[in-house]
Design a protein around this motif. Sequence first.
Motif, PDB file in Angstrom:
ATOM      1  N   ALA A 255       0.866  -1.182   0.000  1.00 23.50           N
ATOM      2  CA  ALA A 255       0.000   0.000   0.000  1.00 23.50           C
ATOM      3  C   ALA A 255       0.900   1.229   0.000  1.00 23.50           C
ATOM      4  CB  ALA A 255      -0.926   0.006   1.210  1.00 23.50           C
ATOM      5  N   SER A 256       0.449   2.303  -0.600  1.00 19.48           N
ATOM      6  CA  SER A 256       1.275   3.505  -0.687  1.00 19.48           C
ATOM      7  C   SER A 256       0.464   4.749  -0.404  1.00 19.48           C
ATOM      8  CB  SER A 256       1.916   3.617  -2.070  1.00 19.48           C
ATOM      9  OG  SER A 256       0.923   3.755  -3.064  1.00 19.48           O
ATOM     10  N   VAL A 257       1.160   5.792   0.039  1.00 18.48           N
ATOM     11  CA  VAL A 257       0.554   7.102   0.254  1.00 18.48           C
ATOM     12  C   VAL A 257       1.469   8.151  -0.368  1.00 18.48           C
ATOM     13  CG1 VAL A 257      -0.626   6.422   2.377  1.00 18.48           C
ATOM     14  CG2 VAL A 257       1.665   7.396   2.496  1.00 18.48           C
ATOM     15  N   LEU A 258       0.897   9.299  -0.678  1.00 21.66           N
ATOM     16  CA  LEU A 258       1.650  10.414  -1.250  1.00 21.66           C
ATOM     17  C   LEU A 258       1.730  11.551  -0.238  1.00 21.66           C
ATOM     18  CD1 LEU A 258       0.092  10.494  -4.835  1.00 21.66           C
ATOM     19  CD2 LEU A 258       2.304   9.551  -4.166  1.00 21.66           C
ATOM     20  N   SER A 259       2.896  12.180  -0.152  1.00 20.24           N
ATOM     21  CA  SER A 259       3.080  13.272   0.796  1.00 20.24           C
ATOM     22  C   SER A 259       4.042  14.303   0.210  1.00 20.24           C
ATOM     23  CB  SER A 259       3.631  12.735   2.120  1.00 20.24           C
ATOM     24  OG  SER A 259       3.730  13.772   3.081  1.00 20.24           O
ATOM     25  N   ALA A 260       3.869  15.549   0.605  1.00 23.85           N
ATOM     26  CA  ALA A 260       4.773  16.606   0.145  1.00 23.85           C
ATOM     27  C   ALA A 260       6.154  16.417   0.768  1.00 23.85           C
ATOM     28  CB  ALA A 260       4.219  17.972   0.522  1.00 23.85           C
ATOM     29  N   PRO A 261       7.230  16.654   0.039  1.00 21.48           N
ATOM     30  CA  PRO A 261       8.584  16.507   0.595  1.00 21.48           C
ATOM     31  C   PRO A 261       8.861  17.554   1.666  1.00 21.48           C
ATOM     32  CG  PRO A 261       8.675  17.542  -1.562  1.00 21.48           C
ATOM     33  CD  PRO A 261       7.249  17.094  -1.373  1.00 21.48           C
ATOM     34  N   ASP A 262       9.753  17.213   2.591  1.00 23.59           N
ATOM     35  CA  ASP A 262      10.115  18.161   3.641  1.00 23.59           C
ATOM     36  C   ASP A 262      11.611  18.479   3.643  1.00 23.59           C
ATOM     37  OD1 ASP A 262      11.246  15.864   4.633  1.00 23.59           O
ATOM     38  OD2 ASP A 262       9.886  15.650   6.335  1.00 23.59           O
ATOM     39  N   ALA A 263      12.334  17.997   2.627  1.00 30.00           N
ATOM     40  CA  ALA A 263      13.761  18.287   2.534  1.00 30.00           C
ATOM     41  C   ALA A 263      14.210  18.241   1.074  1.00 30.00           C
ATOM     42  CB  ALA A 263      14.577  17.295   3.364  1.00 30.00           C
ATOM     43  N   ALA A 264      15.263  18.986   0.780  1.00 30.11           N
ATOM     44  CA  ALA A 264      15.818  19.009  -0.579  1.00 30.11           C
ATOM     45  C   ALA A 264      17.334  18.925  -0.502  1.00 30.11           C
ATOM     46  CB  ALA A 264      15.395  20.283  -1.308  1.00 30.11           C
ATOM     47  N   SER A 265      17.909  17.965  -1.213  1.00 32.40           N
ATOM     48  CA  SER A 265      19.367  17.815  -1.250  1.00 32.40           C
ATOM     49  C   SER A 265      19.890  18.301  -2.599  1.00 32.40           C
ATOM     50  CB  SER A 265      19.752  16.345  -1.034  1.00 32.40           C
ATOM     51  OG  SER A 265      19.329  15.893   0.235  1.00 32.40           O
ATOM     52  N   PHE A 266      21.075  18.864  -2.596  1.00 33.17           N
ATOM     53  CA  PHE A 266      21.676  19.370  -3.833  1.00 33.17           C
ATOM     54  C   PHE A 266      23.183  19.432  -3.665  1.00 33.17           C
ATOM     55  CE2 PHE A 266      20.616  22.910  -1.094  1.00 33.17           C
ATOM     56  CZ  PHE A 266      21.774  23.674  -1.100  1.00 33.17           C
ATOM     57  N   SER A 267      23.873  19.619  -4.767  1.00 30.46           N
ATOM     58  CA  SER A 267      25.320  19.845  -4.727  1.00 30.46           C
ATOM     59  C   SER A 267      25.631  21.165  -5.415  1.00 30.46           C
ATOM     60  CB  SER A 267      26.062  18.697  -5.421  1.00 30.46           C
ATOM     61  OG  SER A 267      25.768  18.666  -6.806  1.00 30.46           O
ATOM     62  N   THR A 268      26.642  21.823  -4.924  1.00 33.49           N
ATOM     63  CA  THR A 268      27.029  23.105  -5.498  1.00 33.49           C
ATOM     64  C   THR A 268      28.524  23.288  -5.300  1.00 33.49           C
ATOM     65  OG1 THR A 268      26.531  25.477  -5.576  1.00 33.49           O
ATOM     66  CG2 THR A 268      26.609  24.456  -3.405  1.00 33.49           C
ATOM     67  N   GLY A 269      29.121  24.184  -6.064  1.00 34.69           N
ATOM     68  CA  GLY A 269      30.558  24.351  -5.927  1.00 34.69           C
ATOM     69  C   GLY A 269      31.114  25.539  -6.681  1.00 34.69           C
ATOM     70  N   VAL A 270      32.423  25.698  -6.575  1.00 33.43           N
ATOM     71  CA  VAL A 270      33.124  26.828  -7.172  1.00 33.43           C
ATOM     72  C   VAL A 270      34.346  26.314  -7.922  1.00 33.43           C
ATOM     73  CG1 VAL A 270      34.481  28.901  -6.687  1.00 33.43           C
ATOM     74  CG2 VAL A 270      32.377  28.462  -5.411  1.00 33.43           C
ATOM     75  N   GLU A 271      34.581  26.883  -9.099  1.00 40.32           N
ATOM     76  CA  GLU A 271      35.776  26.560  -9.880  1.00 40.32           C
ATOM     77  C   GLU A 271      36.539  27.849 -10.145  1.00 40.32           C
ATOM     78  OE1 GLU A 271      35.937  25.258 -14.242  1.00 40.32           O
ATOM     79  OE2 GLU A 271      35.987  23.349 -13.129  1.00 40.32           O
ATOM     80  N   THR A 272      37.849  27.832  -9.876  1.00 40.63           N
ATOM     81  CA  THR A 272      38.685  29.021 -10.084  1.00 40.63           C
ATOM     82  C   THR A 272      39.945  28.623 -10.845  1.00 40.63           C
ATOM     83  OG1 THR A 272      39.732  28.654  -7.928  1.00 40.63           O
ATOM     84  CG2 THR A 272      37.870  30.188  -8.005  1.00 40.63           C
ATOM     85  N   SER A 273      40.597  29.610 -11.410  1.00 43.29           N
ATOM     86  CA  SER A 273      41.844  29.353 -12.145  1.00 43.29           C
ATOM     87  C   SER A 273      42.801  30.518 -11.926  1.00 43.29           C
ATOM     88  CB  SER A 273      41.555  29.171 -13.632  1.00 43.29           C
ATOM     89  OG  SER A 273      40.938  30.322 -14.181  1.00 43.29           O
TER      90      SER A 273
END
Length: 256
Positions: A53-71
């Motif tokens: 059985a399944s239920v649907l619910s709104a998410p309560d967290a968001a994961s992501f990656s981010t970064g910086v590149e320099t030269s």
Amino acid sequence: MARSRGMYHWAILACLSTIPTGAMAQRSESITLQTSELKIDRANPAIDLTVSASVLSAPDAASFSTGVETSAAKAKDAIAKNAEKMAAVVAQLKAAGIDAKDIQTSAISLGRDYGYLANGKQRFKGYRVSNRVNAKLRDMTRLGDLLDALTVSGVTEFNGPSFKLDNSSIAEASARDRAWASAYETARYHAKKAGFDGVVVVRVAERVEQSAQRSSAAFGVAEEAVDAARTISQTPLEGGEIEIAVTLAISFQMVK
């Protein structure tokens, strides 16, 4: 608030005790369906059910990656520039309410940087440094503002977000109750059809699954985009819904 997805499918298989248990085919359906297998042994009547059985619910967290590149022409200068910009990015993440425990460095790289001359020959330019972190935001209302703020703070890369339900206990309990009720009702039905008064539970096994949902946001940030980012409104992002599915494998014994 979690809501139920109520679509069920039953597949029943009756077998005599002379057929080895290992010879019985197993059915596996999609996450929103319910499947069951019925085994009847004349000497020792039993019913084995696998119910989802399944239920649907709104998410309560968001994961992501981010970064910086320099030269820079020298490695130490490229590293110093990257450290300065990355410090600003991490500070921005913390200012958005992300705890230090939810920020983790995922990769740091240092390499030679090459360009090409007009004649097509390769030319050594210096060194390039990249630093990336993984982060989790638990306040979904700040996600759009955070994305815009990161652009201004100097990020050159962003991937995600991947939405999930961290506090899934309520959704899991709802799905579990539905699966259990369906399994017990079906087991009693088959027991009565077989001439017995009811059933008792012999064994229960559980599996919980959460659907993975990821947005398609992934981009690099050019220097000329930074000034423009200061004037744009909040980036629109929609979390959709997360599906929580509970699968129960229950063995019942028929009783008089």
